[in-house]
Design a protein around this motif. Structure first.
Motif: not given
Length: 320
Positions: A233, A242, A273-277, A303, A305
């Motif tokens: 992160d 990931e 705090a990492v969102k899918p992209e 999206n 992110a």
């Protein structure tokens, strides 16, 4: 000599001929097979494959282009085709499911411009030269890989840049395509902490990439990849896994022009705090000759992110 003795002698001669004739025929057959096998040693790859298809040489004597085969047979060989145009890992996200071949070096270069609007600010980044060196060693199905890149990021209030961590990997050609069964390859890979202070992870980040593809007809092919990599992160520097998934369609427009469309996504597992992209992209390739290819691509984020959009171009060269 009496007539009965003459008949007996003729019978003995016939019996002797019947016994020796099969042996002579077998000897001639072995000699003919040896004569047919000898030219295969120095024959070209295409000639050797033709010998296999004619069943004049056992398939085990032909070097295989993949580590494994779906079934025992002689109608497919898999792996690289040195007489065909080069097959590149760029410009799409999905890597090629084939290797470059033993003794072949392939250099792939590129540049990508990315824009992302976040919190009302327009952030821009440049990625170059995206150098990927692919070199076939040991066998046609084994490929060593190394990549170096320089990244630069600009925001309304700051600018930074530097070398990214060194990428190292090995692509192993697993299987050729056989009917509905795909051509497959696997890439054990890692990022080594050699980059500048602002961009290095300060630790080795390993991962694995599994690629699978099908040639559907003379002008259409499809492929996908599934991979997972250790990542960090950017904010908290906490480690997480990931996952990445992609699917691409490639089109042959002419002998020199190709195109592709692709979806790919990044899925963090246990990232705080990492969102899918999710992304969609497409592009074109142009063959200058069998060993040189130019490409151009563009993509958009699907999206919030994801980055808003990116543009890129590149050049790939093959050296026998």
């Amino acid at each position: 000599m009496s007539k009965s003795k003459q008949i007996l002698r003729r019978l003995k001669m016939c019996a002797l001929a019947c016994c020796t004739l099969p042996l002579m025929m077998m000897e001639n057959s072995f000699a003919q097979e040896a004569f047919e096998l000898r030219p295969a040693v120095n024959a070209s790859a295409s000639d050797r494959l033709q010998l296999v298809s004619d069943r004049r040489v056992p398939s085990q004597q032909i070097p295989r282009g993949t580590l494994l085969q779906w079934s025992y047979g002689t109608h497919f060989s898999g792996g690289p085709d040195f007489d065909a145009p080069l097959v590149t890992d760029r410009p799409d996200f999905t890597e090629a499911s084939s290797t470059v071949g033993r003794g072949v070096a392939q250099l792939e270069l590129g540049y990508t411009y990315t824009v992302d609007r976040e919190d009302g600010m327009r952030n821009q980044s440049h990625s170059f030269p995206e150098t990927l060196l692919r070199y076939g060693v040991l066998a046609d199905w084994f490929e060593f890989r190394a990549a170096l890149n320089y990244a630069e990021e600009r925001t309304p209030f700051s600018a930074s840049g530097g070398a990214e961590d060194l990428y190292l990997g090995a692509k192993i050609g697993l299987t050729p395509q056989e009917c509905l069964l795909p051509e497959m390859a696997i890439i054990p890979q890692m990022w080594v902490p050699t980059g500048d202070d602002d961009l290095t992870a300060n630790e080795v980040l390993p991962g694995v990439n599994w690629i699978y593809g099908w040639e559907l007809n003379d002008w259409l092919s499809t492929a996908g990849s599934t991979q997972f990599n250790r990542s960090l992160d950017d904010n908290s520097q906490s480690a997480y896994t990931e996952w990445a998934q992609s699917w691409t369609l490639a089109y042959s427009i002419s002998n020199r022009v190709g195109a592709y469309t692709e979806w790919f996504a990044l899925f963090p597992h246990s990232g705080d705090a990492v969102k899918p992209e999710h992304y969609f992209n497409g592009g074109f390739t142009y063959l200058l000759n069998n060993d040189v290819q130019w490409d151009i691509r563009a993509g958009v984020g699907l999206n919030g992110a994801a980055d808003d959009y990116f543009l890129g171009t590149g050049l790939s060269l093959r050296f026998h």
